[in-house]
Design an enzyme around this catalytic site. Structure first.
Site, PDB file in Angstrom:
ATOM      1  N   TYR A  11     -56.130 -15.170 -31.957  1.00  0.00           N
ATOM      2  CA  TYR A  11     -57.238 -15.111 -32.905  1.00  0.00           C
ATOM      3  C   TYR A  11     -57.060 -16.149 -34.005  1.00  0.00           C
ATOM      4  O   TYR A  11     -57.983 -16.920 -34.319  1.00  0.00           O
ATOM      5  CB  TYR A  11     -57.317 -13.706 -33.492  1.00  0.00           C
ATOM      6  N   ALA A  12     -55.851 -16.206 -34.588  1.00  0.00           N
ATOM      7  CA  ALA A  12     -55.601 -17.150 -35.672  1.00  0.00           C
ATOM      8  C   ALA A  12     -55.755 -18.589 -35.185  1.00  0.00           C
ATOM      9  O   ALA A  12     -56.347 -19.430 -35.878  1.00  0.00           O
ATOM     10  CB  ALA A  12     -54.212 -16.921 -36.257  1.00  0.00           C
ATOM     11  N   ALA A  13     -55.223 -18.887 -34.007  1.00  0.00           N
ATOM     12  CA  ALA A  13     -55.323 -20.247 -33.471  1.00  0.00           C
ATOM     13  C   ALA A  13     -56.778 -20.656 -33.284  1.00  0.00           C
ATOM     14  O   ALA A  13     -57.184 -21.780 -33.609  1.00  0.00           O
ATOM     15  CB  ALA A  13     -54.561 -20.348 -32.160  1.00  0.00           C
ATOM     16  N   SER A  42     -62.186 -17.323 -40.347  1.00  0.00           N
ATOM     17  CA  SER A  42     -61.494 -16.133 -40.839  1.00  0.00           C
ATOM     18  C   SER A  42     -60.414 -16.565 -41.814  1.00  0.00           C
ATOM     19  O   SER A  42     -59.947 -17.715 -41.784  1.00  0.00           O
ATOM     20  CB  SER A  42     -60.853 -15.379 -39.667  1.00  0.00           C
ATOM     21  N   VAL A  90     -71.768 -15.806 -24.994  1.00  0.00           N
ATOM     22  CA  VAL A  90     -71.818 -17.216 -25.392  1.00  0.00           C
ATOM     23  C   VAL A  90     -70.585 -18.005 -24.962  1.00  0.00           C
ATOM     24  O   VAL A  90     -70.520 -19.222 -25.182  1.00  0.00           O
ATOM     25  CB  VAL A  90     -72.059 -17.371 -26.911  1.00  0.00           C
ATOM     26  N   LYS A 118     -59.410 -19.428 -34.844  1.00  0.00           N
ATOM     27  CA  LYS A 118     -60.091 -19.536 -36.131  1.00  0.00           C
ATOM     28  C   LYS A 118     -59.662 -20.770 -36.910  1.00  0.00           C
ATOM     29  O   LYS A 118     -60.459 -21.323 -37.687  1.00  0.00           O
ATOM     30  CB  LYS A 118     -59.863 -18.259 -36.944  1.00  0.00           C
ATOM     31  N   ASN A 139     -71.705 -16.787 -34.953  1.00  0.00           N
ATOM     32  CA  ASN A 139     -71.023 -15.589 -35.429  1.00  0.00           C
ATOM     33  C   ASN A 139     -70.151 -14.922 -34.375  1.00  0.00           C
ATOM     34  O   ASN A 139     -69.221 -14.190 -34.711  1.00  0.00           O
ATOM     35  CB  ASN A 139     -72.080 -14.581 -35.933  1.00  0.00           C
TER      36      ASN A 139
END
Length: 255
Positions: free
Chosen positions: A150-152, A137, A58, A154, A84
């Site tokens: 990942y944090a950025a 998250s 995706v 999310k 997701n």
């Protein structure tokens, strides 16, 4: 419990395993018509009968276009989109991260949700019970040391969610985000193992440290997340929109 989702037309991204698989099976159990995608062709082959599926990344807009063409042909419309798809991304200090790994993490965890939502919205406008649920998250609320890409991404999901909820409110389309904490499964274990290795400690100590920042010291299960998503997408949740809902045992910070 009957959630009023009989016949609902649902598209779930990354539905072959983990959280996505639990969401697919939960909607199916409620009598919804479900289509999903994944990059894991072998996992797609094990989906329950009646679940339409297509292999798709995706983060690739051409593949997303083909996915929507197939899903809409099978479902005949759309009531629910569950964004997701996501990846853990690299573990390390920011200056150590390969730029290509940063790009890939943001593309899968954030940009893919744009790719899918922009194609879903015209069809959701025709639904009497339209809903988008984006997976963020706890890292999208607290930050996450050594997991900055990942944090950025999310955090970006929450901004996308709240902005879209404002845009689409007049169309009766609600948009919410789910923020899982520590989720039981192989992916969470791999994340903790990578952080343990980075810090030079054992897995058990890393797990202990992770749970020290939560009030309820248990893993969240994919089924618990699926149950929350079902509620938001059901007529029971029709007045809930623009929310970033934590399902995480009261995570206070991540480290």
């Amino acid at each position: 419990m009957d959630m009023g989702l009989q016949g609902a037309r649902v598209l779930v991204t990354a539905g072959a395993n983990g959280i996505g698989r639990a969401v697919v099976e939960a909607f199916l159990a409620e009598g919804a018509r479900v289509f999903t995608c994944d990059v894991d062709a072998a996992g797609l082959a094990t989906l329950p009968l009646g679940v339409g599926h297509r292999r798709a990344d995706v983060a690739d807009r051409a593949q997303v276009a083909a996915l929507f063409e197939a899903a809409l042909e099978e479902l005949g419309g759309l009531d629910v989109l569950v964004n997701n798809a996501g990846i853990a991304g690299p573990t390390g200090r920011l200056e150590e991260i390969n730029p290509e790994d940063w790009d890939r993490c943001v593309e899968v965890c954030l940009t893919s949700q744009f790719n899918c939502a922009r194609l879903a919205i015209p069809h959701l406008r025709r639904s009497a019970n339209a809903s988008i649920v984006n997976l963020s998250s706890a890292a999208g609320k607290h930050g996450f040391g050594l997991r900055t890409p990942y944090a950025a991404a999310k955090w970006g999901v929450i901004g996308l969610t709240k902005s879209l909820a404002i845009e689409l409110g007049d169309d009766g389309i609600r948009v919410n985000a789910i923020l899982p904490g520590l989720v039981a499964g192989d992916r969470q274990r791999r994340v903790l193992e990578a952080k343990a290795q980075q810090r030079g400690i054992g897995f058990a100590e890393m797990e202990r440290q992770a749970f020290s920042f939560t009030s309820i010291k248990e893993y969240v299960t994919p089924q618990q997340l699926a149950d929350q998503i079902l509620f938001l997408c059901s007529p029971r949740g029709r007045t809930i929109s623009g929310q970033a809902i934590s399902v995480d045992g009261d995570t206070r910070m991540l480290s």
